[in-house]
Design a protein around this motif. Sequence first.
Motif, PDB file in Angstrom:
ATOM      1  N   GLU A   2     -21.437  19.519   4.817  1.00 21.55           N
ATOM      2  CA  GLU A   2     -21.849  18.185   5.237  1.00 21.55           C
ATOM      3  C   GLU A   2     -22.698  17.541   4.156  1.00 21.55           C
ATOM      4  O   GLU A   2     -23.875  17.251   4.332  1.00 21.55           O
ATOM      5  N   ARG A   3     -22.042  17.314   3.031  1.00 19.77           N
ATOM      6  CA  ARG A   3     -22.736  16.738   1.887  1.00 19.77           C
ATOM      7  C   ARG A   3     -22.564  15.217   1.835  1.00 19.77           C
ATOM      8  O   ARG A   3     -21.581  14.667   2.322  1.00 19.77           O
ATOM      9  N   VAL A   4     -23.552  14.573   1.247  1.00 14.38           N
ATOM     10  CA  VAL A   4     -23.532  13.125   1.039  1.00 14.38           C
ATOM     11  C   VAL A   4     -23.751  12.872  -0.445  1.00 14.38           C
ATOM     12  O   VAL A   4     -24.680  13.424  -1.038  1.00 14.38           O
ATOM     13  N   VAL A   5     -22.891  12.066  -1.043  1.00 18.66           N
ATOM     14  CA  VAL A   5     -22.988  11.829  -2.483  1.00 18.66           C
ATOM     15  C   VAL A   5     -23.129  10.333  -2.768  1.00 18.66           C
ATOM     16  O   VAL A   5     -22.894   9.482  -1.907  1.00 18.66           O
ATOM     17  N   ALA A   6     -23.506  10.030  -4.004  1.00 17.76           N
ATOM     18  CA  ALA A   6     -23.755   8.652  -4.435  1.00 17.76           C
ATOM     19  C   ALA A   6     -22.476   7.803  -4.338  1.00 17.76           C
ATOM     20  O   ALA A   6     -21.371   8.341  -4.404  1.00 17.76           O
ATOM     21  N   PRO A   7     -22.675   6.481  -4.184  1.00 22.12           N
ATOM     22  CA  PRO A   7     -23.947   5.758  -4.190  1.00 22.12           C
ATOM     23  C   PRO A   7     -24.720   5.946  -2.884  1.00 22.12           C
ATOM     24  O   PRO A   7     -24.142   5.877  -1.808  1.00 22.12           O
ATOM     25  N   LEU A   8     -26.010   6.211  -3.019  1.00 24.68           N
ATOM     26  CA  LEU A   8     -26.876   6.454  -1.876  1.00 24.68           C
ATOM     27  C   LEU A   8     -27.723   5.235  -1.565  1.00 24.68           C
ATOM     28  O   LEU A   8     -27.903   4.354  -2.398  1.00 24.68           O
ATOM     29  N   ARG A   9     -28.239   5.230  -0.358  1.00 29.68           N
ATOM     30  CA  ARG A   9     -29.250   4.238   0.007  1.00 29.68           C
ATOM     31  C   ARG A   9     -30.174   4.834   1.044  1.00 29.68           C
ATOM     32  O   ARG A   9     -29.791   5.732   1.792  1.00 29.68           O
ATOM     33  N   ALA A  58     -21.493   8.690   5.561  1.00 33.68           N
ATOM     34  CA  ALA A  58     -22.298   9.729   6.206  1.00 33.68           C
ATOM     35  C   ALA A  58     -23.786   9.493   5.972  1.00 33.68           C
ATOM     36  O   ALA A  58     -24.182   8.927   4.952  1.00 33.68           O
ATOM     37  N   THR A  59     -24.578   9.934   6.928  1.00 32.90           N
ATOM     38  CA  THR A  59     -26.032   9.772   6.842  1.00 32.90           C
ATOM     39  C   THR A  59     -26.715  11.057   7.274  1.00 32.90           C
ATOM     40  O   THR A  59     -26.414  11.607   8.334  1.00 32.90           O
ATOM     41  N   TRP A  60     -27.617  11.535   6.434  1.00 38.92           N
ATOM     42  CA  TRP A  60     -28.539  12.589   6.835  1.00 38.92           C
ATOM     43  C   TRP A  60     -29.834  11.928   7.272  1.00 38.92           C
ATOM     44  O   TRP A  60     -30.437  11.163   6.511  1.00 38.92           O
ATOM     45  N   TRP A  61     -30.250  12.217   8.503  1.00 44.77           N
ATOM     46  CA  TRP A  61     -31.549  11.750   8.984  1.00 44.77           C
ATOM     47  C   TRP A  61     -32.540  12.895   8.806  1.00 44.77           C
ATOM     48  O   TRP A  61     -32.376  13.971   9.371  1.00 44.77           O
ATOM     49  N   ILE A  62     -33.552  12.640   7.993  1.00 47.75           N
ATOM     50  CA  ILE A  62     -34.504  13.670   7.581  1.00 47.75           C
ATOM     51  C   ILE A  62     -35.880  13.369   8.161  1.00 47.75           C
ATOM     52  O   ILE A  62     -36.347  12.226   8.122  1.00 47.75           O
ATOM     53  N   SER A  63     -36.534  14.400   8.683  1.00 46.54           N
ATOM     54  CA  SER A  63     -37.878  14.197   9.237  1.00 46.54           C
ATOM     55  C   SER A  63     -38.859  13.836   8.129  1.00 46.54           C
ATOM     56  O   SER A  63     -38.737  14.281   6.990  1.00 46.54           O
ATOM     57  N   THR A  64     -39.801  12.994   8.462  1.00 43.21           N
ATOM     58  CA  THR A  64     -40.828  12.613   7.506  1.00 43.21           C
ATOM     59  C   THR A  64     -41.984  13.605   7.586  1.00 43.21           C
ATOM     60  O   THR A  64     -42.076  14.415   8.495  1.00 43.21           O
TER      61      THR A  64
END
Length: 288
Positions: free
Chosen positions: A207-214, A244-250
């Motif tokens: 479950e990878r996400v590659v550029a272009p990122l935002r 795809a989006t990874w939601w990451i805890s702050t």
Amino acid sequence: MPQPRRAQPADFLVAAIHNASRSALAMAVVAVALVGTDTAVAVHRTAGSADRFPAAAPARSPGVAGGAVDIGASPSARPSLSPAETKTANRQGRALLRTAMSNARAKGSVHAVARFVSERGPAAFDNHAARHHGVQRLSIYGGHVTIRVLGPITYFTGDKRGLVKYFGYKAKLAVLQVHKWVPLIAGNKGYRVLTEGVTLPSMLHNERVVAPLRILPARTIDGVPVVGVQGRAAGRGVRRHSIATWWISTGAHPLPVEFDASNASTRLTQRFSAWGKPVRVKRPHAIF
């Protein structure tokens, strides 16, 4: 995710049965599989990846449960960024993903629940994953399937509908093996596609996400403050042309909280919890 295709005879299954037992029953089962199996495992992915589901017939494709989703709609259009903004977003996104994935691997285990929906039908999975072992339970095509990974050996089983619709068994073969476990060893055909996504490292890799990122605005998921890193889906567990989006805890030790992926016809939502909680997987007793 792979598109539906005409599957070939389940030769990996035949080999597994042949190696497991040379009894008259096993050889009879082998004969059934050789002459009658016209649908077999296409590609398995969860998991962890959780969205590479085998097609039970050429006209079918994977699906998973998941609430109200506008399947016909394309992923929402994203306003373009300037070259400078894109460069900054790529740098920030890579840094955040690198830190979050490093923290995730250090934890060593996770509980992941995925829901996937497409125009072809529902499915869902529940995965307890560790570094070298894990267990995945799937509900798909009205059947149920379980996969256990214990180091170099992967075991799988299911009810009759799960064996027929998911693994492509003929009905006569499925009756003989309902709720019995078939072992596959590293190197056997079929081992990789069933094992991938069940352990933690393969799940994260799929479950990878590659550029272009935002970087997406902060929000809250299940009471956890998160920030999103969105880009092009590149893992084996996600269909082509997906955003795809990874939601990451702050906070000081960011960890993955949710992974979303969608294209014009599918949507996947996978949530993560219980990071670092021990995962125990027992060796099955009723081995075929």
